[in-house]
Design a protein around this motif. Structure first.
Motif, short mmCIF file in Angstrom:
data_model
loop_
_atom_site.label_atom_id
_atom_site.label_comp_id
_atom_site.label_asym_id
_atom_site.label_seq_id
_atom_site.Cartn_x
_atom_site.Cartn_y
_atom_site.Cartn_z
N TYR A 193 -85.87 -39.91 -63.17
CA TYR A 193 -84.43 -39.98 -62.98
C TYR A 193 -83.86 -41.28 -63.55
O TYR A 193 -82.82 -41.28 -64.23
N ALA A 194 -84.55 -42.39 -63.30
CA ALA A 194 -84.10 -43.69 -63.83
C ALA A 194 -84.08 -43.66 -65.36
O ALA A 194 -83.15 -44.17 -66.00
N HIS A 195 -85.11 -43.06 -65.95
CA HIS A 195 -85.18 -42.96 -67.41
C HIS A 195 -84.06 -42.07 -67.95
O HIS A 195 -83.43 -42.39 -68.97
N TRP A 196 -83.80 -40.99 -67.25
CA TRP A 196 -82.73 -40.06 -67.65
C TRP A 196 -81.37 -40.76 -67.62
O TRP A 196 -80.58 -40.65 -68.56
N CYS A 197 -81.11 -41.51 -66.56
CA CYS A 197 -79.85 -42.24 -66.44
C CYS A 197 -79.71 -43.28 -67.55
O CYS A 197 -78.64 -43.42 -68.17
N GLU A 198 -80.77 -44.00 -67.81
CA GLU A 198 -80.75 -45.04 -68.84
C GLU A 198 -80.48 -44.44 -70.22
O GLU A 198 -79.71 -44.99 -71.01
N THR A 199 -81.10 -43.29 -70.48
CA THR A 199 -80.93 -42.63 -71.77
C THR A 199 -79.48 -42.29 -72.04
O THR A 199 -78.93 -42.60 -73.12
N PHE A 200 -78.82 -41.70 -71.07
CA PHE A 200 -77.44 -41.26 -71.30
C PHE A 200 -76.44 -42.40 -71.14
O PHE A 200 -75.36 -42.37 -71.74
N ALA A 201 -76.77 -43.41 -70.36
CA ALA A 201 -75.89 -44.56 -70.24
C ALA A 201 -75.81 -45.33 -71.55
O ALA A 201 -74.80 -45.95 -71.87
N GLN A 202 -76.90 -45.29 -72.33
CA GLN A 202 -76.97 -46.03 -73.58
C GLN A 202 -76.63 -45.17 -74.80
O GLN A 202 -76.70 -45.64 -75.93
N LEU A 203 -76.27 -43.94 -74.57
CA LEU A 203 -75.96 -43.05 -75.69
C LEU A 203 -74.75 -43.56 -76.44
O LEU A 203 -73.75 -43.97 -75.86
N SER A 204 -74.84 -43.57 -77.74
CA SER A 204 -73.77 -44.08 -78.58
C SER A 204 -72.49 -43.27 -78.40
O SER A 204 -72.54 -42.04 -78.31
N PRO A 205 -71.33 -43.94 -78.32
CA PRO A 205 -70.05 -43.21 -78.20
C PRO A 205 -69.81 -42.28 -79.38
O PRO A 205 -68.99 -41.37 -79.29
N ASP A 206 -70.48 -42.53 -80.49
CA ASP A 206 -70.31 -41.68 -81.66
C ASP A 206 -71.14 -40.41 -81.59
O ASP A 206 -71.01 -39.53 -82.45
N ARG A 207 -72.02 -40.32 -80.60
CA ARG A 207 -72.91 -39.16 -80.48
C ARG A 207 -72.16 -38.02 -79.79
O ARG A 207 -71.89 -38.06 -78.60
N VAL A 208 -71.78 -37.01 -80.55
CA VAL A 208 -71.12 -35.83 -80.01
C VAL A 208 -71.73 -34.59 -80.65
O VAL A 208 -72.33 -34.65 -81.73
N LEU A 209 -71.58 -33.48 -79.97
CA LEU A 209 -72.05 -32.22 -80.54
C LEU A 209 -71.25 -31.88 -81.78
O LEU A 209 -70.03 -32.09 -81.83
N GLN A 210 -71.92 -31.36 -82.78
CA GLN A 210 -71.26 -30.97 -84.02
C GLN A 210 -71.46 -29.48 -84.25
O GLN A 210 -72.57 -28.96 -84.14
N LEU A 211 -70.36 -28.79 -84.55
CA LEU A 211 -70.47 -27.38 -84.88
C LEU A 211 -71.12 -27.21 -86.25
O LEU A 211 -70.97 -28.05 -87.14
N THR A 212 -71.85 -26.11 -86.39
CA THR A 212 -72.37 -25.76 -87.71
C THR A 212 -71.19 -25.58 -88.64
O THR A 212 -70.19 -24.95 -88.27
N PRO A 213 -71.25 -26.15 -89.85
CA PRO A 213 -70.13 -26.01 -90.80
C PRO A 213 -69.70 -24.56 -90.96
O PRO A 213 -70.53 -23.66 -91.11
N GLY A 214 -68.40 -24.34 -90.88
CA GLY A 214 -67.87 -23.00 -91.03
C GLY A 214 -67.59 -22.30 -89.71
O GLY A 214 -66.90 -21.28 -89.67
N LEU A 215 -68.12 -22.85 -88.60
CA LEU A 215 -67.91 -22.23 -87.29
C LEU A 215 -66.73 -22.86 -86.55
O LEU A 215 -66.45 -24.05 -86.71
#
Length: 225
Positions: A13-35
């Motif tokens: 749980y601690a590792h999971w929290c750390e992973t997402f707390a440090q996730l870059s603000p630029d990291r977002v889901l991207q749609l497949t081109p054309g969708l």
């Protein structure tokens, strides 16, 4: 150490929290081109999503089994926002299924933009008022003439009016009906989280919605997967 998880889970749980707390603000889901993402019009997706919410009751007082294990909760209830959101999705799925072009949709069907726009506008016009949506479904001839569906709609209306109807001065507050509510007495400067602390049991509602799926399936001759 937390008492509700073991040591291995606490580390994970601690590792999971750390992973997402440090996730870059630029990291977002991207749609497949054309969708593009747009409204879902397969009725079963709406109805199943609504049922899943109705089934997600908050349990209290788990049963202690004879071997020491804990069984299912003895008492479960549906908070207002959960009932509101689940019922709205379910009923709007029932509204969609009356249309041939929606019943024929499968998991990979393409729906043209003009059709998506038409149904998006129609669903929006139904609003969030459960009683208003029930009233619209009662106007559908097959629903009106089928005793099982007619009874289902009457029960939903009764449960809504008895337990969940938002007693607000402004009907537009239905637009926020899925939000938690607090009851205020401005003269006394007091407030309460619940007006009556009364909720229906969850299990009859689950059975009611499950039975309704079977009736809708039979009525329209289309399997609800």
């Amino acid at each position: 150490m937390r008492t509700d998880i073991n040591k291995k889970q606490e580390t994970e749980y601690a590792h999971w929290c750390e992973t997402f707390a440090q996730l870059s603000p630029d990291r977002v889901l991207q749609l497949t081109p054309g969708l593009v993402t747009d409204i879902e019009l397969q009725p079963s997706r709406w109805m199943r999503s609504g049922l899943e919410l109705i089934e997600s009751a908050k349990g209290t007082a788990p049963i202690q089994l004879c071997d020491g294990r804990k069984g299912p909760p003895m008492q479960t209830y549906l908070p207002y926002p959960v009932f509101q959101a689940g019922t709205e999705l379910f009923l709007k799925g029932m509204w969609l299924v009356q249309h041939d072009e929606c019943r024929d949709i499968n998991s990979s069907s393409y729906v043209a933009v003009n059709i998506r726009n038409k149904y998006r506008a129609a669903l929006k016009s139904l609003g969030h008022d459960i009683l208003r949506i029930v009233s619209a479904l009662e106007q559908v001839q097959r629903y009106h003439e089928d005793a099982n569906i007619a009874c289902f709609l009457k029960i939903i209306s009764g449960v809504t009016r008895h337990y969940y109807y938002p007693l607000t001065a402004d009907d537009k507050a239905w637009a926020n009906a899925r939000y938690p509510r607090r009851f205020y007495d401005d003269k006394k400067r007091e407030a309460h989280a619940d007006q009556s602390k009364s909720y229906p049991e969850q299990w009859p509602l689950v059975l009611l919605f499950r039975d309704a799926i079977s009736h809708v399936d039979r009525l329209w001759g289309k399997s609800i997967p």
